[in-house]
Scaffold this active site. Structure first.
Site, PDB file in Angstrom:
ATOM      1  N   CYS A   1       0.780  -1.138  -0.048  1.00  0.00           N
ATOM      2  CA  CYS A   1       0.104   0.120  -0.153  1.00  0.00           C
ATOM      3  C   CYS A   1       1.006   1.149   0.033  1.00  0.00           C
ATOM      4  O   CYS A   1       0.306   2.363  -0.620  1.00  0.00           O
ATOM      5  CB  CYS A   1      -0.844  -0.015   1.150  1.00  0.00           C
ATOM      6  SG  CYS A   1       0.010   0.040   2.574  1.00  0.00           S
TER       7      CYS A   1
ATOM      8  N   HIS B   1      -1.421   1.318   7.647  1.00  0.00           N
ATOM      9  CA  HIS B   1      -1.804   1.446   6.432  1.00  0.00           C
ATOM     10  C   HIS B   1      -1.459   2.757   5.986  1.00  0.00           C
ATOM     11  O   HIS B   1      -1.519   3.890   6.608  1.00  0.00           O
ATOM     12  CB  HIS B   1      -3.433   1.229   6.338  1.00  0.00           C
ATOM     13  CG  HIS B   1      -3.894   0.761   5.019  1.00  0.00           C
ATOM     14  ND1 HIS B   1      -3.275  -0.166   3.956  1.00  0.00           N
ATOM     15  CD2 HIS B   1      -4.892   1.486   4.132  1.00  0.00           C
ATOM     16  CE1 HIS B   1      -3.742  -0.085   2.927  1.00  0.00           C
ATOM     17  NE2 HIS B   1      -5.040   0.818   2.903  1.00  0.00           N
TER      18      HIS B   1
ATOM     19  N   ASN C   1      -8.091   5.271  -0.345  1.00  0.00           N
ATOM     20  CA  ASN C   1      -7.351   3.960   0.210  1.00  0.00           C
ATOM     21  C   ASN C   1      -7.213   3.064  -0.958  1.00  0.00           C
ATOM     22  O   ASN C   1      -7.806   2.761  -1.837  1.00  0.00           O
ATOM     23  CB  ASN C   1      -8.605   3.441   0.973  1.00  0.00           C
ATOM     24  CG  ASN C   1      -8.097   1.865   1.489  1.00  0.00           C
ATOM     25  OD1 ASN C   1      -7.139   1.405   1.308  1.00  0.00           O
ATOM     26  ND2 ASN C   1      -9.070   1.341   2.380  1.00  0.00           N
TER      27      ASN C   1
END
Length: 717
Positions: A151, A306, A330
């Site tokens: 990520c 994250h 996201n």
């Protein structure tokens, strides 16, 4: 997922400190003709600083944008066009032996062994009837994160899609599935001062019929999967993408400077920085606290450990005032914030329709709005990146002009580290770099310093050392020191006018390369950036603190008897001095010109330069390089007769119109223009002969010498 990086935000408002003067050395009366030559140029025979010689051991310096797409390095020496042409001529699809369709490219520890053996490698043409590299443009919504915890890279990539000026650097247009398809693609990434072109084949890992890693939202669009594969190849394997630093990815995709801000201890002007960053087209990302790789999703929709992309920051009218809100995406492609200002929250009911229609996108695509206050509560770090630190331009209607000077060098074992006491001894052995601040506004930041450690090729996942730097004003006491165990340490400052030195350092004794970049805000937008940053050492720095880096450069090219002949001098000047684009445009140093330069500096008349003689040459060379760049107003790489006259005056030498015309005829091209090589030969000779006359005339207007003395002077030098 992301491994949380330590923040490097520090700020300071530093003030002038007293300068220290250089004590001049005395010269002795001449006892021979060579002693007379020593008196031609004060400084010959002394180890004067080579003006902070910008070329430390195995190092070089550049001014302007770091890295050029005109000189892209071929990763693994693979040339995309040559390989594609070969495949097309043979009717074959490319198979990359340097990153094969094998578990070694995945990595031994990323998946259980039984799953590794089940992986199939398929080309997009096997997965889709009509695949495309790009459909309807490139968007963050094309990306959906797969099983790998990258990520941090995808958040940076999502931000890249918003900044077309950077995107085109990374994703070349000369490829696709429709024309000249041969199963080969390439992507570019910035690595430690240069752009690297990475070639891949298009075989993608598939597990149980599903994409193992990133997959596109549109089934037949493949740029996210192929770009991810190229980045995995650059870093050694897909496994090496499983956890990383968002800050590293932002720099790798742009070649820019990044700054991290702790949201637990933010600067008071962070809201303004965010708005300036959005306005000036910066890349932005953020990360949440918590353990990486665990994928814990809170009830409010935020994922712990994250990385996210920041896609907007605005101030809108709300109720009876204004509200700062931030838009976040996201990389999963779904999963959103469920609190205030989320897609269905009642806050939007009190926003004027024109703002609501422009900003709100009520869709489960991973993107959402939240207030600045909630952003600070839910996230731990903010990352901002751009080619120059325009995120510090808040308060300006237009982005400021920033100058950049870059240095690459090597830390060697045995050099002082952070553990060593910072002293004149440490400063004289560690490479130091100097810059000038001409003016400042106490309410704005005007300097950013970025230090990056360079890992060996193929070792990008190597453990980061703790690195940092000391900042001093004119080699006075240390005004600031900053150290972190990250690949990249950046600090932004408000500095008052003066000359400053940066001393890179490490907390561990280990040999490795580093890249230092110094950004300075230009107060006068018409001021040449070259006058604002300089690798030269000011002449009022104490001698014991002079940069000794030119010694390492000399020893690199010297013979075993520690001297340099004309051939070695030619190699040194062409490989080191002509690294600068402006000095290279006028041609290379010829062997004849290097023999002439050597003769002017050769005090011993033996056809070689000693370290002492080379030090004098280097000091003059850097002086004339500064003058050449400053007087070349149109950046053509040449000086015409008028510019040559200005350059001579800037050097403090006498001339008239007739002399300038003769010099242009003798050293210039057919149009009377001088490139840097010819300009250097001209100025060295003019300088040497001017000082020779002054010293031999002893204050008068005439000199007396024998015929043999005259012939020795004019025929050798």
């Amino acid at each position: 997922m992301i491994s949380r990086a330590e923040g490097t935000r520090r700020q300071g408002r530093l003030h002038n400190l007293p300068a220290t003067s250089l004590n001049p050395e005395t010269t002795t009366e001449p006892s021979s003709w060579r002693e007379i030559l020593r008196r031609w140029c004060p400084g010959k025979g002394r180890m004067l600083s080579p003006s902070s010689a910008p070329m430390p051991e195995r190092g070089w310096q550049t001014t302007g944008a770091t890295g050029s797409l005109q000189k892209v390095k071929k990763f693994n020496s693979q040339d995309f066009r040559e390989l594609r042409a070969l495949c097309l001529s043979q009717g074959l699809l490319f198979e990359d032996a340097t990153f094969p369709a094998h578990s070694s490219s995945i990595g031994a520890r990323l998946l259980p062994q039984e799953e590794l053996w089940q992986i199939q490698w398929k080309r997009p043409t096997e997965l889709q009837r009509n695949p495309y590299l790009i459909m309807d443009g490139v968007s963050r919504f094309d990306i959906m994160q797969g099983e790998i915890g990258d990520c941090w890279m995808l958040a940076a990539l999502g931000s890249l899609t918003l900044r077309k000026q950077f995107l085109e650097n990374v994703l070349p247009k000369d490829q696709g599935f429709q024309d000249d398809y041969a199963g080969i693609f390439h992507f570019r990434f910035w690595q430690y001062g240069e752009w690297v072109d990475v070639v891949i084949d298009d075989r993608l890992p598939i597990l149980n019929g599903r994409y193992l890693f990133v997959h596109p939202r549109t089934s037949n669009e493949f740029w996210p999967s192929l770009l991810e594969k190229a980045y995995a190849k650059l870093r050694g394997s897909y496994q090496n993408l499983n956890g990383g630093y968002l800050s590293d990815a932002l720099v790798d995709l742009t070649g820019g400077v990044q700054v991290q801000f702790s949201l637990r201890d933010p600067p008071p002007d962070l809201k303004e920085i965010l708005k300036a960053a959005d306005r000036s087209q910066c890349l932005m990302g953020c990360s949440t606290p918590g353990q990486a790789r665990r994928n814990i999703e809170l009830k409010n929709g935020i994922v712990q450990g994250h990385a996210y992309t920041i896609t907007g920051a605005v101030k809108i009218p709300y109720k009876n005032g204004w509200k700062h809100i931030i838009r976040i995406w996201n990389p999963w492609g779904h999963g959103e914030w469920k609190g205030p200002w989320s897609d269905n929250s009642h806050q939007w009911d009190r926003v004027e329709p024109k703002y609501r229609e422009a900003l709100l996108r009520n869709k489960d695509d991973g993107e959402f709005w939240m207030s600045y206050e909630n952003f600070q509560e839910q996230f731990s770090w903010l990352y901002i990146c751009n080619s120059t630190p325009t995120f510090l331009d808040f308060g300006d209607e237009h982005c400021s002009v920033w100058s950049l000077t870059s240095y690459t060098n090597l830390w060697s074992q045995g050099l002082p580290t952070r553990k060593s006491h910072y002293s004149s001894g440490a400063a004289s052995t560690n490479p130091q770099y100097f810059f000038k601040v001409l003016d400042h506004d106490p309410n704005t930041y005007n300097v950013a310093i970025s230090l990056m450690q360079k890992h060996a090729e193929g070792m990008q996942d190597e453990k980061n050392l703790k690195i940092g730097f000391f900042l001093s004003m004119e080699n006075s006491r240390v005004l600031k020191q900053i150290f972190f165990r990250t690949r990249d340490v950046t600090s932004y400052l408000t500095l008052s006018p003066g000359t400053y030195s940066v001393l890179p350092a490490a907390a561990e004794e280990q040999e490795f390369q580093f890249l230092l970049r110094i950004f300075i805000r230009n107060q006068d937008h018409h001021e040449s950036s070259y006058s604002l940053t300089s690798p030269r050492l000011p002449m009022d720095i104490p001698r014991e603190n002079q940069d000794s880096s030119y010694k390492a450069l000399f020893l690199k090219y010297a013979k075993q008897d520690s001297t340099i002949d004309a051939l070695q001098l030619q190699q040194l000047l062409n490989e080191v001095i002509l690294k600068d684009e402006m000095t290279s445009l006028g041609g290379r140093f010829s062997f004849d010109s290097c023999r002439s330069i050597l003769a002017l500096m050769d005090l011993n008349s033996n056809g070689r330069l000693t370290l002492q003689e080379f030090g004098s040459l280097w000091q003059r060379l850097t002086k004339y390089m500064d003058i050449f760049i400053r007087e070349d107003r149109n950046h053509s790489g040449f000086l015409d007769a008028a510019e040559l006259k200005n350059a001579i005056q800037a050097a403090g030498l006498a001339s008239d119109g007739r002399l300038v015309r003769l010099l242009a005829l003798r050293y210039g091209d057919a149009g009377g223009r001088l490139g840097f090589c010819d300009f250097l030969c001209c100025m060295l000779r003019l300088d040497t002969m001017s000082h020779a006359f002054q010293n031999l005339a002893k204050g008068g207007s005439q000199i007396l010498m024998t015929a043999m003395e005259w012939l020795t002077l004019v025929m050798y030098t």
